[in-house]
Design a protein around this motif. Structure first.
Motif, PDB file in Angstrom:
ATOM      1  N   GLU A 124       0.832  -1.208   0.000  1.00  0.00           N
ATOM      2  CA  GLU A 124       0.000   0.000   0.000  1.00  0.00           C
ATOM      3  C   GLU A 124       0.870   1.263   0.000  1.00  0.00           C
ATOM      4  OE1 GLU A 124      -2.130   3.421   1.512  1.00  0.00           O
ATOM      5  OE2 GLU A 124      -0.517   2.347   2.557  1.00  0.00           O
ATOM      6  N   ARG A 130      -3.025  -0.620  -8.494  1.00  0.00           N
ATOM      7  CA  ARG A 130      -3.698  -1.899  -8.294  1.00  0.00           C
ATOM      8  C   ARG A 130      -2.750  -2.956  -7.743  1.00  0.00           C
ATOM      9  NH1 ARG A 130      -6.672   0.676 -11.975  1.00  0.00           N
ATOM     10  NH2 ARG A 130      -8.908   0.199 -12.104  1.00  0.00           N
ATOM     11  N   SER A 174      -7.610   0.654   3.086  1.00  0.00           N
ATOM     12  CA  SER A 174      -8.263   1.552   2.122  1.00  0.00           C
ATOM     13  C   SER A 174      -8.176   1.047   0.688  1.00  0.00           C
ATOM     14  CB  SER A 174      -7.679   2.968   2.220  1.00  0.00           C
ATOM     15  OG  SER A 174      -7.879   3.492   3.513  1.00  0.00           O
ATOM     16  N   PHE A 175      -8.090  -0.269   0.526  1.00  0.00           N
ATOM     17  CA  PHE A 175      -8.196  -0.849  -0.808  1.00  0.00           C
ATOM     18  C   PHE A 175      -9.665  -1.146  -1.104  1.00  0.00           C
ATOM     19  CE2 PHE A 175      -3.687  -1.926  -0.189  1.00  0.00           C
ATOM     20  CZ  PHE A 175      -3.176  -1.615  -1.446  1.00  0.00           C
ATOM     21  N   LYS A 209      -6.134   0.878  -4.851  1.00  0.00           N
ATOM     22  CA  LYS A 209      -5.798   1.742  -3.721  1.00  0.00           C
ATOM     23  C   LYS A 209      -6.578   3.050  -3.835  1.00  0.00           C
ATOM     24  CE  LYS A 209      -2.003   4.358  -1.621  1.00  0.00           C
ATOM     25  NZ  LYS A 209      -0.544   4.671  -1.657  1.00  0.00           N
ATOM     26  N   ARG A 210      -7.417   3.288  -2.852  1.00  0.00           N
ATOM     27  CA  ARG A 210      -8.188   4.527  -2.806  1.00  0.00           C
ATOM     28  C   ARG A 210      -7.594   5.449  -1.750  1.00  0.00           C
ATOM     29  NH1 ARG A 210     -10.679   4.077  -7.620  1.00  0.00           N
ATOM     30  NH2 ARG A 210     -12.234   2.391  -7.675  1.00  0.00           N
TER      31      ARG A 210
END
Length: 255
Positions: A121, A129, A178-179, A226-227
């Motif tokens: 991350e 991604r 936060s994925f 990943k957001r």
């Protein structure tokens, strides 16, 4: 076959290992073919070139030790990759520098899989991604492996080492980091058999399993994005602001 299976590399040379590799190779090719960017990284499993269908200019293969390949054509890497020796829990990449990271059976054979996922991350760019594959404990293969651990190492079907992570547990880890789950699927529904002949006899179960009991495949495949919360893309200010018009002023009557 009752010989003790030592590790993942030896297991992938067996008939079920080749069967699983063929399925995963197809899934990775479909998942990464249309992902664009500049930098992609594969963590572990040199037996599978998970980035061969990807077109990013910079692709790395990260290994815990220097790989040794056999001379036959089946083990040669079809796409040139830059191999580097590193620790999956301490990647030598700056924060937000990679567009794609693939983890073929990496987490379940790591000493601290959650830390590895946190490191992934860190190095991913926003909207980058991660593509993950792993053994499914809730499958025929997983049940036989659990029984083998109770009976003895000679009865194990899958590699001896490794803590197999269920897909539901992986989803929770991804959500905490936060994925956002983009897609997931399961595969390899044939019984846990060592013989290639008997595996081929049950090839029809791949179609039946995908339709009738999809979550019980021997392996799962996950793609997550990943957001970054609070991040918003701003467009150009194309519309010019109009100047404020002056308020009308009353004119006094001369007379």
């Amino acid at each position: 076959m009752t010989a003790k299976i030592i590790g993942l590399t030896e297991w992938f040379a067996t008939a079920p290992g080749q069967y699983l590799l063929a399925w995963e190779r197809e899934q990775f090719d479909l998942a990464v073919a249309d992902l664009f960017g500049f930098n992609a990284l594969q963590l572990g499993l040199p037996e599978l070139d998970a980035l061969q269908a990807n077109r990013m200019p910079h692709r790395w293969l990260a290994l815990p030790e220097v790989p040794v390949f056999a001379n036959d054509a089946s083990t040669q890497q079809p796409t040139p990759r830059v191999a580097l020796v590193t620790n999956a829990a301490a990647l030598p990449f700056p924060e937000g520098s990679l567009d794609l990271v693939v983890l073929p059976h990496t987490l379940e054979f790591s000493a601290d899989p959650h830390h590895v996922l946190r490191e992934v991350e860190r190095v991913l760019v926003p909207e980058g991604r991660v593509v993950i594959s792993g053994f499914n404990p809730a499958s025929l293969w997983g049940f036989r492996q659990a029984r083998g651990r109770l009976v003895g190492a000679s009865q194990l079907y899958l590699p001896e080492a490794g803590d197999f992570i269920g897909p539901w547990r992986l989803r929770d880890w991804l959500r905490l980091l936060s994925f956002e789950l983009e897609s997931d699927r399961f595969g390899c529904y044939r019984p846990a058999m060592h013989s290639e002949k008997w595996l081929n006899r049950y090839a029809w179960l791949d179609r039946a399993g995908a339709r009738w009991w999809p979550i019980f495949g021997a392996v799962y495949f996950v793609v997550a994005v990943k957001r970054v919360r609070g991040m918003r893309l701003l467009g150009p200010a194309w519309k010019p602001q109009r100047a404020a018009t002056a308020a009308p002023v009353s004119v006094a009557n001369r007379h």
